[in-house]
Design a protein around this motif. Structure first.
Motif, PDB file in Angstrom:
ATOM      1  N   SER A  54     -24.954  94.004 -23.275  1.00  0.00           N
ATOM      2  CA  SER A  54     -23.722  93.625 -22.576  1.00  0.00           C
ATOM      3  C   SER A  54     -23.647  94.275 -21.195  1.00  0.00           C
ATOM      4  O   SER A  54     -23.234  93.636 -20.216  1.00  0.00           O
ATOM      5  N   TRP A  55     -24.054  95.538 -21.086  1.00  0.00           N
ATOM      6  CA  TRP A  55     -24.036  96.184 -19.778  1.00  0.00           C
ATOM      7  C   TRP A  55     -25.104  95.580 -18.863  1.00  0.00           C
ATOM      8  O   TRP A  55     -24.895  95.478 -17.655  1.00  0.00           O
ATOM      9  N   SER A  56     -26.222  95.189 -19.419  1.00  0.00           N
ATOM     10  CA  SER A  56     -27.252  94.519 -18.618  1.00  0.00           C
ATOM     11  C   SER A  56     -26.745  93.172 -18.112  1.00  0.00           C
ATOM     12  O   SER A  56     -27.088  92.749 -17.000  1.00  0.00           O
ATOM     13  N   GLN A  57     -25.941  92.498 -18.935  1.00  0.00           N
ATOM     14  CA  GLN A  57     -25.317  91.255 -18.481  1.00  0.00           C
ATOM     15  C   GLN A  57     -24.444  91.486 -17.258  1.00  0.00           C
ATOM     16  O   GLN A  57     -24.505  90.741 -16.275  1.00  0.00           O
ATOM     17  N   VAL A  58     -23.621  92.529 -17.317  1.00  0.00           N
ATOM     18  CA  VAL A  58     -22.736  92.832 -16.188  1.00  0.00           C
ATOM     19  C   VAL A  58     -23.553  93.164 -14.948  1.00  0.00           C
ATOM     20  O   VAL A  58     -23.268  92.682 -13.844  1.00  0.00           O
ATOM     21  N   LEU A  59     -24.586  93.972 -15.109  1.00  0.00           N
ATOM     22  CA  LEU A  59     -25.419  94.341 -13.966  1.00  0.00           C
ATOM     23  C   LEU A  59     -26.117  93.138 -13.369  1.00  0.00           C
ATOM     24  O   LEU A  59     -26.219  93.002 -12.142  1.00  0.00           O
ATOM     25  N   SER A  60     -26.616  92.240 -14.231  1.00  0.00           N
ATOM     26  CA  SER A  60     -27.320  91.064 -13.723  1.00  0.00           C
ATOM     27  C   SER A  60     -26.389  90.148 -12.947  1.00  0.00           C
ATOM     28  O   SER A  60     -26.805  89.520 -11.963  1.00  0.00           O
ATOM     29  N   GLN A  61     -25.133  90.057 -13.368  1.00  0.00           N
ATOM     30  CA  GLN A  61     -24.180  89.204 -12.654  1.00  0.00           C
ATOM     31  C   GLN A  61     -23.680  89.843 -11.368  1.00  0.00           C
ATOM     32  O   GLN A  61     -23.419  89.148 -10.390  1.00  0.00           O
ATOM     33  N   LYS A  62     -23.563  91.174 -11.362  1.00  0.00           N
ATOM     34  CA  LYS A  62     -23.019  91.856 -10.194  1.00  0.00           C
ATOM     35  C   LYS A  62     -24.069  92.084  -9.108  1.00  0.00           C
ATOM     36  O   LYS A  62     -23.786  91.925  -7.917  1.00  0.00           O
ATOM     37  N   ILE A  63     -25.274  92.483  -9.509  1.00  0.00           N
ATOM     38  CA  ILE A  63     -26.290  92.806  -8.513  1.00  0.00           C
ATOM     39  C   ILE A  63     -27.591  92.048  -8.705  1.00  0.00           C
ATOM     40  O   ILE A  63     -28.453  92.084  -7.838  1.00  0.00           O
ATOM     41  N   GLY A  64     -27.743  91.376  -9.842  1.00  0.00           N
ATOM     42  CA  GLY A  64     -28.993  90.666 -10.102  1.00  0.00           C
ATOM     43  C   GLY A  64     -29.198  89.468  -9.205  1.00  0.00           C
ATOM     44  O   GLY A  64     -30.319  88.998  -9.019  1.00  0.00           O
ATOM     45  N   GLY A  65     -28.120  88.923  -8.627  1.00  0.00           N
ATOM     46  CA  GLY A  65     -28.252  87.759  -7.761  1.00  0.00           C
ATOM     47  C   GLY A  65     -28.900  88.064  -6.432  1.00  0.00           C
ATOM     48  O   GLY A  65     -29.242  87.144  -5.674  1.00  0.00           O
ATOM     49  N   GLN A  66     -29.091  89.352  -6.113  1.00  0.00           N
ATOM     50  CA  GLN A  66     -29.686  89.717  -4.844  1.00  0.00           C
ATOM     51  C   GLN A  66     -31.203  89.629  -4.878  1.00  0.00           C
ATOM     52  O   GLN A  66     -31.851  89.859  -3.879  1.00  0.00           O
ATOM     53  N   GLY A  67     -31.776  89.311  -6.002  1.00  0.00           N
ATOM     54  CA  GLY A  67     -33.222  89.154  -6.102  1.00  0.00           C
ATOM     55  C   GLY A  67     -33.697  89.477  -7.504  1.00  0.00           C
ATOM     56  O   GLY A  67     -33.080  90.272  -8.199  1.00  0.00           O
ATOM     57  N   PRO A  68     -34.799  88.876  -7.948  1.00  0.00           N
ATOM     58  CA  PRO A  68     -35.288  89.124  -9.300  1.00  0.00           C
ATOM     59  C   PRO A  68     -35.862  90.531  -9.434  1.00  0.00           C
ATOM     60  O   PRO A  68     -36.423  91.099  -8.496  1.00  0.00           O
ATOM     61  N   GLY A  69     -35.716  91.089 -10.616  1.00  0.00           N
ATOM     62  CA  GLY A  69     -36.323  92.365 -10.910  1.00  0.00           C
ATOM     63  C   GLY A  69     -35.555  93.568 -10.408  1.00  0.00           C
ATOM     64  O   GLY A  69     -36.124  94.649 -10.289  1.00  0.00           O
ATOM     65  N   HIS A  70     -34.281  93.415 -10.087  1.00  0.00           N
ATOM     66  CA  HIS A  70     -33.514  94.543  -9.595  1.00  0.00           C
ATOM     67  C   HIS A  70     -32.767  95.266 -10.706  1.00  0.00           C
ATOM     68  O   HIS A  70     -32.141  96.279 -10.459  1.00  0.00           O
ATOM     69  N   VAL A  71     -32.800  94.746 -11.917  1.00  0.00           N
ATOM     70  CA  VAL A  71     -32.158  95.378 -13.063  1.00  0.00           C
ATOM     71  C   VAL A  71     -33.214  95.585 -14.143  1.00  0.00           C
ATOM     72  O   VAL A  71     -33.896  94.638 -14.546  1.00  0.00           O
ATOM     73  N   VAL A  72     -33.343  96.827 -14.598  1.00  0.00           N
ATOM     74  CA  VAL A  72     -34.305  97.169 -15.647  1.00  0.00           C
ATOM     75  C   VAL A  72     -33.528  97.707 -16.839  1.00  0.00           C
ATOM     76  O   VAL A  72     -32.726  98.641 -16.695  1.00  0.00           O
ATOM     77  N   ALA A  73     -33.743  97.126 -18.009  1.00  0.00           N
ATOM     78  CA  ALA A  73     -33.090  97.543 -19.244  1.00  0.00           C
ATOM     79  C   ALA A  73     -34.118  98.209 -20.155  1.00  0.00           C
ATOM     80  O   ALA A  73     -35.223  97.692 -20.334  1.00  0.00           O
ATOM     81  N   VAL A  74     -33.742  99.356 -20.719  1.00  0.00           N
ATOM     82  CA  VAL A  74     -34.645 100.137 -21.568  1.00  0.00           C
ATOM     83  C   VAL A  74     -33.979 100.370 -22.913  1.00  0.00           C
ATOM     84  O   VAL A  74     -32.811 100.777 -22.974  1.00  0.00           O
ATOM     85  N   ASP A  75     -34.725 100.111 -23.974  1.00  0.00           N
ATOM     86  CA  ASP A  75     -34.224 100.400 -25.319  1.00  0.00           C
ATOM     87  C   ASP A  75     -35.395 100.412 -26.289  1.00  0.00           C
ATOM     88  O   ASP A  75     -36.419  99.743 -26.062  1.00  0.00           O
ATOM     89  N   LEU A  76     -35.235 101.171 -27.373  1.00  0.00           N
ATOM     90  CA  LEU A  76     -36.253 101.180 -28.424  1.00  0.00           C
ATOM     91  C   LEU A  76     -36.266  99.869 -29.192  1.00  0.00           C
ATOM     92  O   LEU A  76     -37.301  99.453 -29.708  1.00  0.00           O
ATOM     93  N   GLN A  77     -35.104  99.221 -29.308  1.00  0.00           N
ATOM     94  CA  GLN A  77     -34.998  97.979 -30.050  1.00  0.00           C
ATOM     95  C   GLN A  77     -35.298  96.787 -29.142  1.00  0.00           C
ATOM     96  O   GLN A  77     -35.118  96.846 -27.926  1.00  0.00           O
ATOM     97  N   ALA A  78     -35.732  95.719 -29.770  1.00  0.00           N
ATOM     98  CA  ALA A  78     -35.953  94.478 -29.036  1.00  0.00           C
ATOM     99  C   ALA A  78     -34.621  93.863 -28.653  1.00  0.00           C
ATOM    100  O   ALA A  78     -33.623  94.006 -29.354  1.00  0.00           O
TER     101      ALA A  78
END
Length: 327
Positions: A54-78
């Motif tokens: 959910s937080w990655s969703q917010v980040l992708s909508q707020k700053i992800g539109g400025q170019g691909p690959g600007h948001v990196v999500a890390v987790d042990l789970q898929a």
């Protein structure tokens, strides 16, 4: 009531599904941004302990539109894919994870690091606070590898009696440390968020994931800090006071009089820890059913001759309890 009763329980859970968020926690980050303008000037962001996303969703909508690959999500789970979000299935305590994050940023450092991770709570507050503190320190440790000077760090924190030590540790690395409580976070919860701005590590500090932060000896009175080590962190509430209250139950009746319809979750969990238990429950193998022959019922010995003669005194039959061996 079924599913609608669950929807009635939490208004933010319901709103998250209606607005397409993967979890209600999206509103927490949105309300933090409304108060502190976290995304202003941010082009590279890292979401630690990201699942379900959910937080990655917010980040992708707020700053992800400025170019691909600007948001990196890390987790042990898929985690299910998100547009504009690069996913790393790895451990935040490993140096290889930090190097992979920098690699995705083409050698640059992040402007913002967020972490909404939390352990499986036990209900024992001292244990839960300790586990959450260790998770926050692990997120801070990897943030020292990937965060640029002047960057921002936001992480979940459990407010307990010894939280002052955590504030002191955060204050070593950031010029400003605040404790924020979004309106979508329940008042009954000890959950809050440490908002740290102005990343400025001390002179001579060398980031090292092999050495945990705050790993030193202290006595039982370590919370009674004095002088410059005594950090008083302001407490800020986030969100409009006229917004929904997370601790209140709202009716399902809509304002226009139309009938409420259940909305399924946007993204069901991928390989959750309880998936095996659900499968066993469907097959009836989660708990072994006790058969009658394995656990005999206590019986009453009935006399062979009926006691119907008026010349005899009726006596209560002796009751023998046969204890079943069901171990």
């Amino acid at each position: 009531m079924g599913r609608t009763s669950k929807d009635k329980r939490d208004v933010y859970y319901r709103l998250a599904k209606e607005n397409g968020w993967r979890a209600r926690s999206a509103f927490k980050l949105l309300q933090l941004d409304e108060e502190f303008h976290l995304f202003q000037g941010v082009t590279r962001a890292v979401d630690l302990c990201a699942a379900p996303g959910s937080w990655s969703q917010v980040l992708s909508q707020k700053i992800g539109g400025q170019g691909p690959g600007h948001v990196v999500a890390v987790d042990l789970q898929a985690m299910a894919p998100l547009p504009g979000v690069i996913q790393i299935q790895g451990d935040i305590t490993q140096l290889s994870t930090a190097k992979e994050i920098i690699q995705h940023f083409e050698g640059c450092h992040a402007d913002l690091v967020v972490c909404d991770g939390a352990p499986d709570v036990t209900g024992l507050h001292d244990v839960d606070e300790y586990m959450q503190a260790q998770l926050l320190l692990a997120a801070l440790n990897i943030a020292t590898h990937v965060l640029k000077p002047g960057g921002c760090f936001v992480a979940k924190i459990f407010r307990g009696r010894d939280v002052t030590l955590l504030y002191s540790q955060l204050r070593v690395f950031f010029s400003s440390v605040l404790c924020a409580k979004p309106r979508s976070s329940r008042n009954s919860s000890i959950e809050a968020f440490a908002v740290c701005r102005g990343y400025d590590p001390p002179e001579g500090f060398v980031a090292d994931l092999t050495k945990p932060l705050l790993d030193h000896s202290y006595d039982s009175d370590f919370n009674q800090l004095d002088g410059p080590t005594r950090i008083i962190v302001p407490f800020v509430t986030c969100g409009d006071l006229s917004a929904y209250d997370s601790d209140r139950s709202y009716p399902l009746d809509l304002q226009d009089g139309s009938e409420y319809k259940y909305t399924p979750p946007t993204q069901p969990p991928i390989s959750p820890p309880y998936q095996e238990a659900c499968t066993l429950k469907k097959k009836g193998q989660l708990a072994k059913e006790t058969r009658p022959q394995d656990c005999p019922i206590s019986r009453v010995d009935v006399p062979s001759q009926p006691l119907t003669s008026p010349h005899h005194t009726l006596l209560a039959p002796e009751v023998k309890h046969n204890k079943p061996n069901c171990t």
